[in-house]
Design an enzyme around this catalytic site. Structure first.
Site, PDB file in Angstrom:
ATOM      1  N   ASP A  50      66.292  12.877  41.239  1.00  0.00           N
ATOM      2  CA  ASP A  50      65.347  14.215  40.953  1.00  0.00           C
ATOM      3  C   ASP A  50      65.595  15.043  41.752  1.00  0.00           C
ATOM      4  OD1 ASP A  50      63.641  16.246  40.185  1.00  0.00           O
ATOM      5  OD2 ASP A  50      62.210  15.356  40.481  1.00  0.00           O
ATOM      6  N   LYS A  60      63.934  26.520  40.732  1.00  0.00           N
ATOM      7  CA  LYS A  60      63.591  26.969  41.990  1.00  0.00           C
ATOM      8  C   LYS A  60      64.567  28.308  42.446  1.00  0.00           C
ATOM      9  CE  LYS A  60      60.671  23.530  40.987  1.00  0.00           C
ATOM     10  NZ  LYS A  60      61.071  22.577  39.802  1.00  0.00           N
ATOM     11  N   TRP A  83      56.179  13.417  43.857  1.00  0.00           N
ATOM     12  CA  TRP A  83      55.658  14.621  42.877  1.00  0.00           C
ATOM     13  C   TRP A  83      54.221  14.067  41.786  1.00  0.00           C
ATOM     14  CZ3 TRP A  83      58.455  15.911  37.804  1.00  0.00           C
ATOM     15  CH2 TRP A  83      57.559  17.025  37.117  1.00  0.00           C
TER      16      TRP A  83
END
Length: 392
Positions: free
Chosen positions: A209, A244, A128
């Site tokens: 993460d 999300k 990311w």
């Protein structure tokens, strides 16, 4: 003062949003920004979220401060979803609410900097794009190593093992818990086992993460690697995002969990997390966490949320299957998980796809598979072939 500043480059994804909106072609396809979209191309408010907001509207009687730790009931109710109902390491966990997964990463980075400022953060690439800047802004050294060969779409596991084997005790290893962003490629169970053993042998700290739980193969399956790591190591950090899997992007809902070896260490970690949160954002925003807490406190709302999340997961995997079936060269996409896949292409090719075909994706070749419809597969394949990304 401001005269001394230099202009920073504009965020490429924000520019992509504007370019897509300005494109008047009817057949344009948005594979750029990483949000879930339904069959109508919308990013809807989930039904469970609407129900929770209605409940809060009718029952919430105060907007007083919660404190730097945020909504601790929200933090506690997330734990069995993330870590299992009765984890052996459960008494060694402490958590704090954060503004999204990004806030959790930043808070974890500052906790590392406070505890061990010489620690290096090992980061597999591609990753990311905000990972390295977050750790760098916390004054931590970032050591990148190649995680994946985009051309072959294969994990470079020997490179992963070499990077961890050469790290110093006390260094930190950033790991994507599931649904790797930007590639959609996760480690196998056996690879996770080897990583866990190497973390222990080299005395390295895993920083996991976990931003897409439930959007790969379901909540339990997606949490399995994280639980395996935590069953093996003595200490860990976990950055969690509800943005999300609850569709709460703009509410910024996350948590940072720390796992320590002893009760004394847990207490020290907790006090430092609260102190660092206090000087960063004082107190996290309440509304999103209150929504998640309300859903998880209600059996009816929880069942509704889980059913909706399963629908979202099935839709994304259905899009993957449609694209893979349309071109043998893209068969690997059906084996990947989460919102993203990352094709090997140049910035110029990505620009050509936008200009000539109305196919919008990041300059890196990252595609958000949740942005397409199964019927779009043919147009995407035609454009990729025209620009030399696939065999004719």
């Amino acid at each position: 003062m401001f005269e001394e500043l230099k202009n920073r480059p504009a965020d490429s994804l924000l520019a992509l949003i504007k370019a897509f909106q300005a494109d008047e072609r009817a057949g344009k396809i948005d594979l750029g920004v990483g949000v879930y979209r339904d069959a109508m191309g919308r990013t809807p408010v989930m039904r469970a979220v609407k129900a929770a907001e209605q409940f809060l509207l009718e029952t919430q009687d105060s907007k007083k401060y919660l404190g730097p730790e945020g909504d601790l009931q929200f933090v506690r109710l997330l734990q069995p979803i993330v870590f299992g109902k009765s984890p052996t390491f459960g008494q060694r966990l402490v958590g704090i609410q954060t503004p999204g997964g990004s806030g959790a990463l930043r808070l974890g980075a500052e906790l590392i900097q406070t505890a061990n400022p010489t620690a290096k953060v090992l980061l597999g690439t591609p990753s990311w794009p905000n990972h390295a800047p977050i750790f760098g802004s916390a004054r931590l050294a970032v050591k990148e190593y190649p995680f994946l060969d985009l051309t072959s779409q294969q994990v470079k596991f020997e490179s992963v093992i070499e990077a961890l084997s050469s790290a110093d005790p006390g260094d930190v290893v950033l790991l994507h818990g599931c649904c790797h962003n930007p590639t959609g490629i996760d480690f196998t169970t056996e690879e996770w086992r080897q990583i866990a053993e190497l973390l222990v042998a080299r005395k390295l700290m895993p920083f996991i993460d976990l931003a897409y739980q439930g959007l790969g193969d379901g909540l339990e399956h997606d949490a399995a690697p994280t639980r395996m790591i935590l069953e093996t190591v003595d200490e860990a950090l976990i950055a969690y995002s509800c943005d999300k899997n609850f569709g709460l992007y703009r509410e910024r809902v996350g948590a940072l969990y720390a796992m320590a070896r002893t009760a004394d260490d847990i207490g020290k970690a907790e006090s430092n997390m609260a102190a660092l949160a206090r000087v960063n954002w004082s107190m996290p925003p309440d509304h999103g966490a209150a929504i998640v807490r309300t859903i998880l406190e209600s059996a009816e709302m929880s069942a509704m949320w889980r059913a909706e999340l399963e629908e979202m997961c099935e839709r994304v995997n259905g899009n993957r299957a449609a694209l893979a079936a349309a071109a043998p060269d893209l068969a690997f996409i059906s084996r990947q998980r989460g919102l993203f896949s990352n094709l090997a292409m140049s910035r110029e090719t990505a620009a050509a796809l936008r200009a000539r075909h109305g196919i919008y994706m990041a300059d890196s070749g990252r595609m958000n598979l949740a942005g397409m419809q199964p019927a779009d597969a043919g147009a995407i394949i035609t454009a990729l072939r025209a620009e030399g990304c696939l065999k004719q």
